[in-house]
Every structure is written in C-alpha cells, then in structure tokens.
Design a protein around this motif. Sequence first.
Motif, PDB file in Angstrom:
ATOM      1  N   ALA A 482       0.849  -1.193   0.000  1.00  0.00           N
ATOM      2  CA  ALA A 482       0.000   0.000   0.000  1.00  0.00           C
ATOM      3  C   ALA A 482       0.885   1.242   0.000  1.00  0.00           C
ATOM      4  O   ALA A 482       1.754   1.403   0.856  1.00  0.00           O
ATOM      5  N   ARG A 483       0.658   2.115  -0.974  1.00  0.00           N
ATOM      6  CA  ARG A 483       1.389   3.380  -1.068  1.00  0.00           C
ATOM      7  C   ARG A 483       0.366   4.498  -0.945  1.00  0.00           C
ATOM      8  O   ARG A 483      -0.297   4.861  -1.913  1.00  0.00           O
ATOM      9  N   LEU A 484       0.233   5.040   0.257  1.00  0.00           N
ATOM     10  CA  LEU A 484      -0.823   6.001   0.553  1.00  0.00           C
ATOM     11  C   LEU A 484      -0.217   7.384   0.788  1.00  0.00           C
ATOM     12  O   LEU A 484       0.591   7.841  -0.015  1.00  0.00           O
ATOM     13  N   TYR A 485      -0.604   8.053   1.854  1.00  0.00           N
ATOM     14  CA  TYR A 485      -0.128   9.404   2.112  1.00  0.00           C
ATOM     15  C   TYR A 485       1.392   9.416   2.243  1.00  0.00           C
ATOM     16  O   TYR A 485       1.977   8.549   2.876  1.00  0.00           O
ATOM     17  N   HIS A 486       2.010  10.423   1.649  1.00  0.00           N
ATOM     18  CA  HIS A 486       3.467  10.572   1.630  1.00  0.00           C
ATOM     19  C   HIS A 486       4.140   9.427   0.883  1.00  0.00           C
ATOM     20  O   HIS A 486       5.145   8.878   1.340  1.00  0.00           O
ATOM     21  N   SER A 487       3.605   9.063  -0.269  1.00  0.00           N
ATOM     22  CA  SER A 487       4.313   8.136  -1.159  1.00  0.00           C
ATOM     23  C   SER A 487       4.836   8.921  -2.350  1.00  0.00           C
ATOM     24  O   SER A 487       4.361  10.015  -2.650  1.00  0.00           O
ATOM     25  N   GLU A 488       5.831   8.350  -3.033  1.00  0.00           N
ATOM     26  CA  GLU A 488       6.513   9.062  -4.100  1.00  0.00           C
ATOM     27  C   GLU A 488       6.800   8.119  -5.260  1.00  0.00           C
ATOM     28  O   GLU A 488       6.817   6.899  -5.105  1.00  0.00           O
ATOM     29  N   ALA A 489       7.095   8.713  -6.428  1.00  0.00           N
ATOM     30  CA  ALA A 489       7.527   7.952  -7.603  1.00  0.00           C
ATOM     31  C   ALA A 489       8.357   8.878  -8.480  1.00  0.00           C
ATOM     32  O   ALA A 489       7.900   9.969  -8.827  1.00  0.00           O
ATOM     33  N   ILE A 490       9.586   8.466  -8.822  1.00  0.00           N
ATOM     34  CA  ILE A 490      10.441   9.262  -9.700  1.00  0.00           C
ATOM     35  C   ILE A 490      11.128   8.338 -10.698  1.00  0.00           C
ATOM     36  O   ILE A 490      11.332   7.148 -10.452  1.00  0.00           O
ATOM     37  N   LEU A 491      11.519   8.926 -11.830  1.00  0.00           N
ATOM     38  CA  LEU A 491      12.197   8.183 -12.888  1.00  0.00           C
ATOM     39  C   LEU A 491      13.657   7.979 -12.528  1.00  0.00           C
ATOM     40  O   LEU A 491      14.349   8.908 -12.104  1.00  0.00           O
ATOM     41  N   MET A 492      14.138   6.751 -12.749  1.00  0.00           N
ATOM     42  CA  MET A 492      15.540   6.428 -12.541  1.00  0.00           C
ATOM     43  C   MET A 492      16.305   6.537 -13.856  1.00  0.00           C
ATOM     44  O   MET A 492      15.719   6.521 -14.944  1.00  0.00           O
ATOM     45  N   GLN A 493      17.622   6.610 -13.775  1.00  0.00           N
ATOM     46  CA  GLN A 493      18.425   6.756 -14.979  1.00  0.00           C
ATOM     47  C   GLN A 493      18.391   5.519 -15.865  1.00  0.00           C
ATOM     48  O   GLN A 493      18.648   5.609 -17.067  1.00  0.00           O
ATOM     49  N   ASP A 494      18.043   4.369 -15.305  1.00  0.00           N
ATOM     50  CA  ASP A 494      17.956   3.159 -16.123  1.00  0.00           C
ATOM     51  C   ASP A 494      16.567   2.949 -16.709  1.00  0.00           C
ATOM     52  O   ASP A 494      16.292   1.916 -17.318  1.00  0.00           O
ATOM     53  N   GLY A 495      15.668   3.929 -16.528  1.00  0.00           N
ATOM     54  CA  GLY A 495      14.341   3.860 -17.122  1.00  0.00           C
ATOM     55  C   GLY A 495      13.295   3.191 -16.255  1.00  0.00           C
ATOM     56  O   GLY A 495      12.129   3.120 -16.656  1.00  0.00           O
ATOM     57  N   ARG A 496      13.679   2.709 -15.074  1.00  0.00           N
ATOM     58  CA  ARG A 496      12.697   2.181 -14.133  1.00  0.00           C
ATOM     59  C   ARG A 496      12.104   3.334 -13.319  1.00  0.00           C
ATOM     60  O   ARG A 496      12.577   4.461 -13.368  1.00  0.00           O
ATOM     61  N   VAL A 497      11.051   3.027 -12.563  1.00  0.00           N
ATOM     62  CA  VAL A 497      10.406   4.013 -11.699  1.00  0.00           C
ATOM     63  C   VAL A 497      10.683   3.634 -10.252  1.00  0.00           C
ATOM     64  O   VAL A 497      10.383   2.503  -9.828  1.00  0.00           O
ATOM     65  N   LEU A 498      11.271   4.554  -9.504  1.00  0.00           N
ATOM     66  CA  LEU A 498      11.556   4.330  -8.092  1.00  0.00           C
ATOM     67  C   LEU A 498      10.318   4.676  -7.282  1.00  0.00           C
ATOM     68  O   LEU A 498       9.834   5.817  -7.322  1.00  0.00           O
ATOM     69  N   VAL A 499       9.773   3.711  -6.547  1.00  0.00           N
ATOM     70  CA  VAL A 499       8.510   3.859  -5.822  1.00  0.00           C
ATOM     71  C   VAL A 499       8.799   3.699  -4.329  1.00  0.00           C
ATOM     72  O   VAL A 499       9.383   2.695  -3.906  1.00  0.00           O
ATOM     73  N   SER A 500       8.379   4.673  -3.540  1.00  0.00           N
ATOM     74  CA  SER A 500       8.768   4.679  -2.130  1.00  0.00           C
ATOM     75  C   SER A 500       7.682   5.317  -1.281  1.00  0.00           C
ATOM     76  O   SER A 500       6.758   5.952  -1.776  1.00  0.00           O
ATOM     77  N   GLY A 501       7.848   5.142   0.029  1.00  0.00           N
ATOM     78  CA  GLY A 501       7.066   5.885   0.997  1.00  0.00           C
ATOM     79  C   GLY A 501       5.652   5.390   1.222  1.00  0.00           C
ATOM     80  O   GLY A 501       5.098   4.622   0.455  1.00  0.00           O
ATOM     81  N   SER A 502       5.077   5.834   2.308  1.00  0.00           N
ATOM     82  CA  SER A 502       3.678   5.689   2.716  1.00  0.00           C
ATOM     83  C   SER A 502       3.645   5.864   4.220  1.00  0.00           C
ATOM     84  O   SER A 502       4.293   5.128   4.967  1.00  0.00           O
ATOM     85  N   ASP A 503       2.912   6.871   4.649  1.00  0.00           N
ATOM     86  CA  ASP A 503       2.844   7.227   6.068  1.00  0.00           C
ATOM     87  C   ASP A 503       1.387   7.488   6.431  1.00  0.00           C
ATOM     88  O   ASP A 503       1.010   8.594   6.800  1.00  0.00           O
ATOM     89  N   PRO A 504       0.525   6.452   6.305  1.00  0.00           N
ATOM     90  CA  PRO A 504      -0.918   6.695   6.424  1.00  0.00           C
ATOM     91  C   PRO A 504      -1.403   6.965   7.836  1.00  0.00           C
ATOM     92  O   PRO A 504      -2.402   7.650   8.014  1.00  0.00           O
ATOM     93  N   GLN A 505      -0.746   6.350   8.844  1.00  0.00           N
ATOM     94  CA  GLN A 505      -1.166   6.487  10.236  1.00  0.00           C
ATOM     95  C   GLN A 505      -2.660   6.228  10.383  1.00  0.00           C
ATOM     96  O   GLN A 505      -3.395   7.005  11.007  1.00  0.00           O
ATOM     97  N   ASP A 506      -3.100   5.118   9.771  1.00  0.00           N
ATOM     98  CA  ASP A 506      -4.523   4.785   9.774  1.00  0.00           C
ATOM     99  C   ASP A 506      -4.859   3.553  10.609  1.00  0.00           C
ATOM    100  O   ASP A 506      -6.014   3.121  10.634  1.00  0.00           O
ATOM    101  N   GLY A 507      -3.872   2.993  11.286  1.00  0.00           N
ATOM    102  CA  GLY A 507      -4.114   1.808  12.101  1.00  0.00           C
ATOM    103  C   GLY A 507      -4.284   0.531  11.317  1.00  0.00           C
ATOM    104  O   GLY A 507      -4.512  -0.532  11.903  1.00  0.00           O
TER     105      GLY A 507
END
Length: 644
Positions: A482-507
């Motif tokens: 699950a990638r919810l609040y405070h998640s990110e996605a950026i392009l890498m130099q090799d053409g993949r997508v770097l996917v990170s983060g999630s800080d939902p604090q939803d229990g």
Amino acid sequence: LASSDASALIAKRQTRTAQKTGLPGSWQYQACITEGVGKRVWKYQIISLDANTATSCLTQCQNFGYQAAGVEYGSECFCGDAVDIAAAGSTTAPETDCGVACSGDARYNCGGGSRLSWYRWTGTPLYVWNYPTGANAGRYELISGGVVIPLLTTSGVNGKYTFVEKFGTGAPNSTGAYELDVTQLANPSLAWREMHVKTDVFCSASVTLPDKAGRQINIGGWSGDSTFGIRLYWPDGSPGVPGVNDWQENVNELKLQRGRWYPTAMVMTNGSILVVGGQTGSNGPPQPNLEILPRPSGAGVVFADWLQRTDPYNLYPFLAVLPSGGIFVGYYNEARILDPVNFNTIKTLPNMPGAVNNPGAGRTYPLEGTAMILPQYAPFTAPLGILICGGSTIGAAIALDNCVSSQPEAGNNAWTLERMPSQRVMTCMTALPDGTYMILNGATQGAAGFGLATGPNLNAVLYDPSKPVNQRMSIMANTTIARLYHSEAILMQDGRVLVSGSDPQDGKNPQEYRVEVFVPPYLLSGRPRPSFTIANKNWGYGASIPITVRLNGGGATRVSMLGAESSTHGNTMGQRTLFPAVSCAGTTCTITTPPNRNVCPPGWYQLFLLDGPTPSTSTWVRIGGDPAGLGNWPPGPTFSKPGL
C-alpha cells in the motif's frame, strides 16, 4: 379528486412511458429495474428537483465516460456501468413500477420508488482500456527494505536519489535524510548514506537548481524556523563512489520571506526560483502569495487573491513554464496563466471538471491528484499540454476516477476528460523516456492526510498520449504494498520508476520503509538496449550536439530529455519531457537542442537515446546555463557555492 379526475390521472400515468426517442448520442432505453439489494445499483447520484430528464441525465453520464445510466423517482439521475446491475442484485421490474414523471419533463417517466428506468450506451465505446499481459504489463520489484519513510524523493545529477523525511516519522535515531546508491544494493550499509537536516522538512518543496553543480534546494516545512527554511545539497560522489557533502541550512543567513508549509517551487525561465502558496505552518492560516529566490532587491511577496479564495484546497499547486513564457498554475479546480514578471493573471482557464455529480471536486492537496506536462516535440510549435489525474471531493471525499487535460495557450483550452480504470486520490505520476506516463500509488477513497483514506490502489496504469483520447490507458501490473499518504515515484536513470514511501497512520497500513521499482515493458522485451557517449553536457539553445551511438536496429531513433524531478504529494516538481530533433549517420547522431528557455527552462535533464521502444541509460545534461547566477548564491559562510 373526483373519481373521474383520478381515473384520468391513472390513465395518463399508464400511457406515459420512459423516453425512448430523441435521446442524445447512442443511448437506448433498456428496462425498468429494481434498486440493488441493500445498496444502490450506481453510486453516482445527481438530484434535480425541477430539471431531471433522461436527456440531461444521459448527457452528463456520457460526458464523464459512463456507459450506463438510470433515472429514478422523477428527480434522480444515476451514472455507472452495466456490470453494476448484476453485482448489486438488481432485477427487471414491471414497466408500471417506473411510473413517476420526470421532474424536468412530465411527458415521460423517470423511474419510480426504488425503481430505475435504465439506459445503455450502444455506440462506439466511450472509453477503451487496454489489458496487456505478461511482460507487456510491466512488473514491480522490491529492491530494498529501506531505512527511511520518505516525505520527498529527488533524482540527483550524481546518479543517486535523495530521500528526506518529516521529523518523528521514522526510527528515533533517524537523521531525516538519506541518499540511495542503487548500484550498492547488495550491501545496504553502502547503498544508504546517512545525511542530516536541521529543521523539519514535513511538507516542503524541492527542485534541482540550474547551477553547474545541480544542487538541490528544499524549501519550507512544518513549524517555526522550518517553515522559513531553505536547505541546499551539492550532490557529490557517483554510483559506487560515496559522497561526503550534506544538506546545508542556516535560518539566520538565509530564509524565506514568509513561512510556508505545502508550497510549490519551480525554476523560472530567468533561472530564479518561484515559490508559490502554502500555509503558515502547523495547520495555520493560508500563505496566499508568491516570492522569488534569490530575493530581488527591495522585492516583497506578491499577493494572490485566487489562493486566498480557494484556501485550503489549493496546497502544492501545479506549476509549469509555457512556451509563451507565461506560467501555468493549477490549484483546487481552477487554473490560470500568470505573467512571469509581475505575476498578474494573463488568462483564466475554464474550471477543471470534477466528479460527474460534483463539479466542486478538486485536484490539489488535500483533494490530492497529480499533474504532468505532456511531451513537447520538435519543432516545438504545438501548444503545450497539461495532464491532471485523480483527486477527490470536498466533504464526502469521493476519490475521482478521471484525468483531465488542456492546452492552456490554445484558442480552445477546454478540459478534455478521460475516465480512469479506478478511483484514485493521493496519486503519483511519473514521465517515462518514451513519452508515456505511469500512474500509480494512492487510495480509492478519501483525501490526503493522516488516516483520511481507505482502499489502497495497488494497480499501475500506463498513459500513452500518442493514442486517441479515451484509448490511452493500459491496466498494468499490481503491487502488494500500500502506497498512501506521503508516497513518491520518480524516474531512474535506467528507465525504471523508483517507488517509495507511505505514512498513512490509519491503524491498518504500515508506515512504509520498503523501496520498490516498477519495471516498464520496454525493459522486459528482451531487446538489447542502445547506448551513447557524449562529450558536451553543457548546452545552449538551438545548438547542434553530436553523440556517438550504438543502436541495435530496434526501430526509429529518438532522443528524449526529462527534467530533474522531486516527488511529493502527487506534485513532481521539475518534470518536463522534450523530444528534440535528431539526425543520424553511421554511429554519430546530432541533436538539435530546444530553441529557447520558454520551451525548455534552464536546468538539468536526463538525456535518453531510444532505439524503437527501448531506452538507453540516461546521461545528465544541462541546458541554458545559470542565468540567475545561482552558482554564487547564497551569501554567507554556511553554504558551499560552485561558482558560475
């Protein structure tokens, strides 16, 4: 009523039917059906006590991409899909059950009590979603257990990726900042370099400066001094070679004019940094103004009434330099073009469509969607396009299931709406080197913030603007994270997508340390990748730049330039995609760089070579120099300066 009058009324009701002729488009009446068992057949409801008709209902549903619609109890309109009927347990009912006159046209019936007069679109489909399988759907891969729950990620010109987190999110001993070297993932202690920030970067903004070092600037924060914070990092080292530089910050030497939480930053055509909006911090009042870095002599902030009026639904506004030199700004459900000198409004665009039953839905935090600049192609004479996907409604927080796009400078700048395969809020989107876009992360219900969303959206969607409108989306692979609040996605130099983060604090869903990549289909085809070498990485405008290439006969040769980007809250600051002209002879190709700073603002770009659909690994290049002289900024001993 006298018995004769009652009989006449009953007779009129029995002879009145649902509207079956004169319908808009390719709609056809189907039947009278029951509402669902314990739930509505269709969830999108529009109530019109004096104007509901089959025509008005069907037109609205069609405009938002729904191919099934129903009218109920005279004044109600519903939009959805035909598959929803069986899923809700609805069944066919006698036509006499649908005997209530339409509130807007008493000649026809519009359903009845818990009964729908339902219609189906029978013409050319309003949308076509593609369903690739296997390698053509791409895949997610877990690359690291991670050490930080990032708030914001940035691609560095040193080939590494910076992560910053809000204070108190991660482990008690977290320093708030790290740099990831993906070439060292086999040894986490080498892959992750600990860095340090002095104040809380919670909901700050970042861009890469056009100076010769490609320094990263981070602006604003949560409270107190952090809201005025200006932090700079000079990327050093290289893949496999550790750096030693760290974030530099001193609020006594350098700070914003106004404290800002949830601002947006953008490199302007003159190389200065535009900082827009936000709040004063700590859930405080709005900061409805703009300022410039470095601060021009004697300049203050510029008040923006449109930010004041749309608070609090305009945070992290979307910004873009337009080929005319004007500045596009998208906020809440509005958009306008600003003069780049005085920031007066040049042009107000039509409001963005929202939900089919709620025009007041929004696209920026906290009703968080995501935005991209659509590709620009040589000779760069076509109007620039803006794409915005997802969002939510005020109050009920119903996540949107559509994207909207516009060409702000075109004569007809109406928004084009395209339906997405699913609802999505807290969306992320990333530009790929082939001119397509990955839509990923987020939730299917709610709004941005801690504990405010449910239903993680685990599916990735590929958006291809080269295809016809309403045929551009492909349903790709799923993640398990699950990638919810405070998640990110950026392009890498090799053409993949770097996917990170999630800080939902939803229990329910964890704070997420794990780092994934999405591998697009162009890296799973088995085709060998092209490669190139380049000597001149510091470009002017309208220049001819030779590169030496190795191609594999995969198809047409193209080059693409993708701006250095920072990802947070669905806002990818610095993103831009350009396809300059290129001609090849043997192993040498010559790139004609973009013509001016309005088409291609000064800064750092990843340069990719494409052999048919397959991209090379990128090389960082800089175009337009450092027109604002940021290499000698800021003054004071705290900050290292690369010079001009």
